[in-house]
Design an enzyme around this catalytic site. Sequence first.
Site, short mmCIF file in Angstrom:
data_model
loop_
_atom_site.label_atom_id
_atom_site.label_comp_id
_atom_site.label_asym_id
_atom_site.label_seq_id
_atom_site.Cartn_x
_atom_site.Cartn_y
_atom_site.Cartn_z
N CYS A 112 0.82 -1.21 0.00
CA CYS A 112 0.00 0.00 0.00
C CYS A 112 0.86 1.27 0.00
O CYS A 112 1.61 1.52 -0.93
CB CYS A 112 -0.96 -0.06 1.18
SG CYS A 112 -2.36 1.08 1.08
N HIS A 113 0.78 2.09 1.05
CA HIS A 113 1.56 3.31 1.17
C HIS A 113 2.93 3.07 1.83
O HIS A 113 3.72 4.00 1.97
CB HIS A 113 0.80 4.37 1.98
CG HIS A 113 -0.39 4.95 1.27
ND1 HIS A 113 -1.58 4.27 1.16
CD2 HIS A 113 -0.55 6.12 0.63
CE1 HIS A 113 -2.44 5.02 0.49
NE2 HIS A 113 -1.84 6.15 0.15
#
Length: 182
Positions: A112-113
């Site tokens: 994800c991030h």
Amino acid sequence: MAASLQGKRVAFLATDGVEEVEYTQPREAVENAGATAELISLQPGSIQAFNHLDKGKTYDVDGTAADADPGRYDALVLPGGVANPDALRSDPNAVRFVRAFFDAGKPVGVICHGPWTLIDAGVVEGRTLTSWPSLRTDLANAGATWVDEEVHTDNGLVSSRKPDDLPAFCAKIVEEFAEGKH
């Protein structure tokens, strides 16, 4: 036969704002494969996980990035969420901790991030990885090649885009962590 992580130690680096399933499902996967998992964070105590924008559970911290010895671990997982990697990338101890895994050739999983922290650790140049789509430009500006894939592996670096990718991500980190140094 499933890969075994018996006798291996896996660090999970996260802080407040971590996306809960991106911490809990990979942790469960490595523990089910026989590894010992430890939560490393910025401060002692506990961290607040989130399910998107809603508060989830809190999780007890096993050690801090300032005090943890990367040499004690065989692999590293960087879960996402937005606030979590943004805080980690701003902390010199967290950045040092992450960089040590790459310097030693140890496998790392990121979702994800989470790659934001990798950018600040200076370890993405020349690599190919995936992430949440909004990090595409950040990764390209840091010298990485971004791909839109469920899971991508680049010399021991396993990356995925989002919670929907967790089954593939969890299977691949167990496989790569079992292989060891790359």
